[in-house]
Scaffold this motif. Structure first.
Motif, mmCIF file in Angstrom:
data_model
loop_
_atom_site.group_PDB
_atom_site.id
_atom_site.type_symbol
_atom_site.label_atom_id
_atom_site.label_comp_id
_atom_site.label_asym_id
_atom_site.label_seq_id
_atom_site.Cartn_x
_atom_site.Cartn_y
_atom_site.Cartn_z
ATOM 1 N N LEU A 80 0.780 -1.298 -0.180
ATOM 2 C CA LEU A 80 -0.243 -0.039 0.075
ATOM 3 C C LEU A 80 0.887 1.230 -0.094
ATOM 4 O O LEU A 80 0.461 2.286 -0.664
ATOM 5 N N LEU A 81 2.034 1.263 0.711
ATOM 6 C CA LEU A 81 2.754 2.400 0.690
ATOM 7 C C LEU A 81 3.273 2.697 -0.672
ATOM 8 O O LEU A 81 3.470 3.737 -1.095
ATOM 9 N N ASN A 82 3.718 1.618 -1.336
ATOM 10 C CA ASN A 82 4.352 1.599 -2.658
ATOM 11 C C ASN A 82 3.307 2.253 -3.643
ATOM 12 O O ASN A 82 3.582 3.175 -4.452
ATOM 13 N N GLY A 83 2.249 1.621 -3.488
ATOM 14 C CA GLY A 83 1.079 2.286 -4.229
ATOM 15 C C GLY A 83 0.743 3.623 -4.079
ATOM 16 O O GLY A 83 0.352 4.445 -5.066
ATOM 17 N N LEU A 84 0.831 4.013 -2.722
ATOM 18 C CA LEU A 84 0.472 5.477 -2.551
ATOM 19 C C LEU A 84 1.415 6.484 -2.974
ATOM 20 O O LEU A 84 1.235 7.689 -3.461
ATOM 21 N N CYS A 85 2.704 5.905 -2.891
ATOM 22 C CA CYS A 85 3.971 6.732 -3.658
ATOM 23 C C CYS A 85 3.803 6.912 -5.253
ATOM 24 O O CYS A 85 3.814 7.993 -5.637
ATOM 25 N N ILE A 86 3.224 5.916 -5.753
ATOM 26 C CA ILE A 86 2.982 6.077 -7.213
ATOM 27 C C ILE A 86 1.850 7.086 -7.386
ATOM 28 O O ILE A 86 2.098 7.874 -8.284
ATOM 29 N N LEU A 87 0.808 6.804 -6.812
ATOM 30 C CA LEU A 87 0.030 7.710 -6.923
ATOM 31 C C LEU A 87 0.035 9.362 -6.567
ATOM 32 O O LEU A 87 -0.308 10.071 -7.297
ATOM 33 N N PHE A 88 0.854 9.423 -5.551
ATOM 34 C CA PHE A 88 1.135 10.930 -5.099
ATOM 35 C C PHE A 88 2.050 11.460 -6.159
ATOM 36 O O PHE A 88 1.883 12.739 -6.460
ATOM 37 N N VAL A 89 3.098 10.883 -6.623
ATOM 38 C CA VAL A 89 4.101 11.309 -7.573
ATOM 39 C C VAL A 89 3.302 11.795 -8.832
ATOM 40 O O VAL A 89 3.370 12.722 -9.340
ATOM 41 N N ALA A 90 2.424 10.580 -9.151
ATOM 42 C CA ALA A 90 1.522 10.999 -10.552
ATOM 43 C C ALA A 90 0.827 11.946 -10.534
ATOM 44 O O ALA A 90 0.700 12.902 -11.528
ATOM 45 N N PHE A 91 0.147 12.257 -9.180
ATOM 46 C CA PHE A 91 -0.792 13.391 -9.094
ATOM 47 C C PHE A 91 0.309 14.664 -8.899
ATOM 48 O O PHE A 91 -0.407 15.941 -9.714
ATOM 49 N N GLY A 92 1.209 14.649 -8.491
ATOM 50 C CA GLY A 92 2.375 15.899 -8.431
ATOM 51 C C GLY A 92 2.610 16.261 -9.773
ATOM 52 O O GLY A 92 2.691 17.359 -10.156
#
Length: 338
Positions: A104-116
């Motif tokens: 979940l941490l890795n998935g959150l990181c991907i989502l957050f970077v993509a959003f940025g």
């Protein structure tokens, strides 16, 4: 050994990041400062998650002269959806901290970077449209001139110097992203180390088990105390016991050759998992003798506990002497287990 859960300090960082994103909702995320001789104190455009603030009216008046569109909060759908997106991310950070799963941490990181990345592209696109789509009937027209502010940094626009940079909310957002990347990297290193340690521990356990199974020895049978594993009766005659040793180090005790033979037929322990079988020496101190090194006598006169009537001897001479007392036939273990 579980290696999928994130470390405690990482969970704390995630909660801190979630609270930081909540704070972003109440402060400006970006700012564009305009400096010119006629405005010595400068003009400021503040971009909040839900609105535009600062010297918006003055900037709109200046934009009118050069043909740029005026800026109004209601013209941007981003100001409607952005607060919800930030709130969702804040909740996700806290949820991941509670669930504490590395995936979940890795998935959150991907989502957050993509959003940025998407947010910065959208901001650049907004600046580009406002700086290039000019009113051809504007009071001031400079051929070939565009008024797109810099995405970040400084740019000279006529007599105005434009500075574009993150504000409090933007720096918090950047800090959250940096902490998230740090957390992912730290967890990757930690997981790699744990897997290595797990492999070493597994190897040590395997070697220990292997050593134990290789070094396991028969255990003296205690008559009147130990029970037969097959018939569950208390082992009562010290002359007729038997033991089965597995490669994993388990020991099964029996009160008669009859019982161990019947147990072997159940296939409860596969033949490839059997390390050794021992039978009690009928003579002397009744030591356990490896079945492959024993001589066997079958005689109805022996009257063993479960009527197997088979006695084991550590040598053939002992068997021949007892055969005179207990008439019977010599038998082979290989024939008995067929």
């Amino acid at each position: 050994m579980k290696t999928s859960r994130i470390q405690g300090w990482v969970r704390g960082v995630l909660i801190l990041c979630g609270l930081g994103l909540i704070a972003v909702l109440f402060v400006p995320m970006w700012r564009i400062d305009l400096v010119a001789p006629q405005y010595p104190e400068g003009l400021m455009l503040l971009i909040h998650p839900h609105k535009l603030a600062g010297n918006v009216d003055i900037i709109n008046g200046l934009n009118h002269y050069i043909g740029m569109k005026t800026l109004h909060t209601e013209d941007f759908i981003e100001f409607t959806v952005l607060p919800y997106i930030i709130a969702v991310f804040a909740a996700l950070f806290i949820i991941v901290a509670v669930v504490a799963k590395r995936k979940l941490l890795n998935g959150l990181c991907i989502l957050f970077v993509a959003f940025g990345v998407l947010a910065m592209y959208d901001f650049w696109r907004w600046e580009y449209n406002y700086g290039h789509n000019l009113n051809p009937d504007a009071a001031i027209i400079v051929p070939g001139m565009a008024y797109q502010p810099p995405l970040i940094g400084f740019k000279q626009l006529l007599n105005f110097g434009a500075y574009s940079m993150p504000d409090i909310g933007g720096w918090i957002f950047i800090g959250v992203g940096a902490l998230l990347l740090l957390a992912v990297f730290a967890e990757w290193k930690f997981a790699k180390k744990m897997k290595k340690n797990y492999a070493v521990a597994t190897a040590l356990i395997f070697l220990t088990i292997s050593f134990s199974s290789c070094s396991v020895q028969p255990e003296p049978i205690k008559t009147g105390v130990d029970n037969c594993y097959f018939c569950k009766m208390t082992i009562s005659d010290e002359k007729f016991g038997a033991e089965l040793l597995t490669k994993k180090g388990k020991i099964y005790k029996f009160d008669d050759v009859h019982c161990i033979l019947n147990y072997l037929k159940t296939k409860d322990v596969a033949s490839e998992n059997i390390k050794d079988i021992y039978l009690t020496d009928f003579c002397g101190s009744h030591q356990l003798v490896n079945v492959n090194q024993s001589s066997l006598l079958k005689s109805e006169i022996l009257r063993s506990p479960m009527a197997g009537n088979i006695a084991a001897f550590d040598n053939k001479d002992s068997l021949l002497k007892m055969q005179q007392r207990y008439p019977g036939a010599m038998v082979n273990w290989s024939d008995l287990i067929k």
